[in-house]
Design an enzyme around this catalytic site. Structure first.
Site, PDB file in Angstrom:
ATOM      1  N   ARG A  56     -15.567  -3.097  -1.331  1.00 17.22           N
ATOM      2  CA  ARG A  56     -13.863  -3.221  -1.326  1.00 17.22           C
ATOM      3  C   ARG A  56     -13.845  -3.744  -0.015  1.00 17.22           C
ATOM      4  O   ARG A  56     -13.603  -3.127   0.952  1.00 17.22           O
ATOM      5  CB  ARG A  56     -13.387  -1.995  -1.432  1.00 17.22           C
ATOM      6  CG  ARG A  56     -11.907  -1.881  -1.375  1.00 17.22           C
ATOM      7  CD  ARG A  56     -11.509  -0.365  -1.753  1.00 17.22           C
ATOM      8  NE  ARG A  56      -9.988  -0.521  -1.508  1.00 17.22           N
ATOM      9  CZ  ARG A  56      -9.309  -0.212  -0.178  1.00 17.22           C
ATOM     10  NH1 ARG A  56     -10.116   0.296   0.663  1.00 17.22           N
ATOM     11  NH2 ARG A  56      -7.950   0.038  -0.376  1.00 17.22           N
ATOM     12  N   SER A 115      -7.274   1.300 -11.258  1.00 14.65           N
ATOM     13  CA  SER A 115      -6.647   2.470 -10.616  1.00 14.65           C
ATOM     14  C   SER A 115      -5.408   3.063 -11.421  1.00 14.65           C
ATOM     15  O   SER A 115      -4.688   2.024 -11.966  1.00 14.65           O
ATOM     16  CB  SER A 115      -6.082   2.332  -9.291  1.00 14.65           C
ATOM     17  OG  SER A 115      -7.385   1.658  -8.445  1.00 14.65           O
ATOM     18  N   LYS A 133      -6.692   4.371   2.527  1.00 10.59           N
ATOM     19  CA  LYS A 133      -6.063   3.265   1.836  1.00 10.59           C
ATOM     20  C   LYS A 133      -4.908   3.230   2.637  1.00 10.59           C
ATOM     21  O   LYS A 133      -4.081   3.901   2.726  1.00 10.59           O
ATOM     22  CB  LYS A 133      -6.091   3.600   0.606  1.00 10.59           C
ATOM     23  CG  LYS A 133      -5.564   2.451  -0.561  1.00 10.59           C
ATOM     24  CD  LYS A 133      -5.645   3.082  -1.845  1.00 10.59           C
ATOM     25  CE  LYS A 133      -5.278   1.885  -2.830  1.00 10.59           C
ATOM     26  NZ  LYS A 133      -3.812   1.494  -2.830  1.00 10.59           N
TER      27      LYS A 133
HETATM   28  C1  TPS Z   1     -12.668   3.609  -8.662  1.00  7.06           C
HETATM   29  N1  TPS Z   1      -8.303   3.647  -4.171  1.00  7.06           N
HETATM   30  C2  TPS Z   1      -7.410   4.802  -4.400  1.00  7.06           C
HETATM   31  S1  TPS Z   1      -7.612   5.933  -3.157  1.00  7.06           S
HETATM   32  C3  TPS Z   1      -8.426   5.026  -2.292  1.00  7.06           C
HETATM   33  C4  TPS Z   1      -8.841   3.839  -2.879  1.00  7.06           C
HETATM   34  C5  TPS Z   1      -9.617   2.561  -2.308  1.00  7.06           C
HETATM   35  C6  TPS Z   1      -9.148   5.267  -1.085  1.00  7.06           C
HETATM   36  C7  TPS Z   1     -10.138   6.394  -0.937  1.00  7.06           C
HETATM   37  O1  TPS Z   1     -11.019   6.790   0.394  1.00  7.06           O
HETATM   38  N2  TPS Z   1     -10.425   4.061  -7.854  1.00  7.06           N
HETATM   39  C8  TPS Z   1     -11.593   3.311  -7.732  1.00  7.06           C
HETATM   40  N3  TPS Z   1     -11.672   2.415  -6.875  1.00  7.06           N
HETATM   41  C9  TPS Z   1     -10.536   1.960  -6.043  1.00  7.06           C
HETATM   42  N4  TPS Z   1     -10.787   1.144  -5.063  1.00  7.06           N
HETATM   43  C10 TPS Z   1      -9.500   2.941  -6.161  1.00  7.06           C
HETATM   44  C11 TPS Z   1      -9.426   3.967  -7.217  1.00  7.06           C
HETATM   45  C12 TPS Z   1      -8.154   2.665  -5.198  1.00  7.06           C
HETATM   46  P1  TPS Z   1     -11.366   8.214   0.916  1.00  7.06           P
HETATM   47  O2  TPS Z   1     -12.531   8.337  -0.030  1.00  7.06           O
HETATM   48  O3  TPS Z   1     -11.811   7.753   2.076  1.00  7.06           O
HETATM   49  O4  TPS Z   1     -10.011   9.233   0.719  1.00  7.06           O
END
Ligand code: TPS
Length: 212
Positions: A39, A111, A140
């Site tokens: 990502r 998502s 994010k």
């Molecule tokens: C499998 N997304 C939702 S919250 C987030 C992201 C990137 C940040 C988490 O970071 N589901 C999947 N892939 C994605 N890219 C998303 C949702 C979108 P942290 O673990 O540091 O809180």
């Protein structure tokens, strides 16, 4: 890819760590991650050839350890490198377009934050959902208020049967709550990418998933 591959789903781009991304991925794999999403988004994100080159390097690491490699958002890149999957957000390319453009064996994840989004994605043939943010996250840039594990549980109760990973603010302290709500796995960025000991951090989260 199988549902089991979603158990500990690590996500990273070059701005999620101050270390070398290849080293971090290698350590995360040694700690037991079961899936990886590239990502490359936000401040200082690579684009063009540089992005493609990094994707290939990270994919090589995944391939040599039999860990599925998923690309976030960038369909052209996912197709060019023959990724195992593509993950999109609600505002990215529509699922119907994706299904038309991607080979049948490419996993498609999306998502979902609301029940309506989850139902629509399931009806339109998504292979899995990333549901969140479960807890508050600063990773994010445009992340909204947390919806909590109970929202995931409501989706299960309402007949969402496709695989689900919880995401957003997940670490070893709260991963079990997400599994108990009905998730097939958890997806994590910072709890692994920013840990002092990457491998140990991945193992610590995984323990909470497998000894539920
Ligand atoms: C499998 N997304 C939702 S919250 C987030 C992201 C990137 C940040 C988490 O970071 N589901 C999947 N892939 C994605 N890219 C998303 C949702 C979108 P942290 O673990 O540091 O809180």
């Amino acid at each position: 890819m199988t549902k089991q591959d979603l158990l500990l789903y690590f996500i990273m781009g070059s701005n999620n760590t101050s270390n070398d991304t290849v080293d971090v991925l290698q350590e995360a794999i040694s700690g037991g991650i079961t899936c990886f999403q590239f990502r490359e988004k936000g401040l200082g994100a690579l684009s063009g050839n540089d992005k493609h080159t990094l994707a290939k390097k990270l994919q090589d690491v995944c391939v040599s350890h039999d860990v599925p490699f998923i690309v976030n958002d960038d369909v052209e890149l996912a197709l060019a490198v023959k990724a195992d999957g593509i993950h999109v957000g609600q505002d990215d390319i529509p699922l119907s377009d994706l299904k038309r453009r991607c080979p049948d064996n490419m996993t498609i994840g999306i998502s979902a934050k609301t029940m309506a989004e989850a139902k629509e994605a399931q009806e339109n043939g998504a292979d899995y959902l990333g549901v969140g943010p479960m807890f508050s996250t600063t990773t994010k840039e445009d992340a909204e208020l947390p919806i909590g594990p109970q929202s995931l549980q409501h989706m299960r109760e309402a007949g969402i049967t496709i695989p689900i990973v919880g995401i957003g603010g997940i670490d070893e302290s709260n991963a079990k709550e997400v599994m108990d709500a009905g998730a097939d796995g958890v997806s994590v960025i910072s709890a692994i990418s920013k840990a002092m000991d990457i491998s140990q951090a991945a193992t610590a989260v995984k323990r909470r998933l497998t000894f539920c």
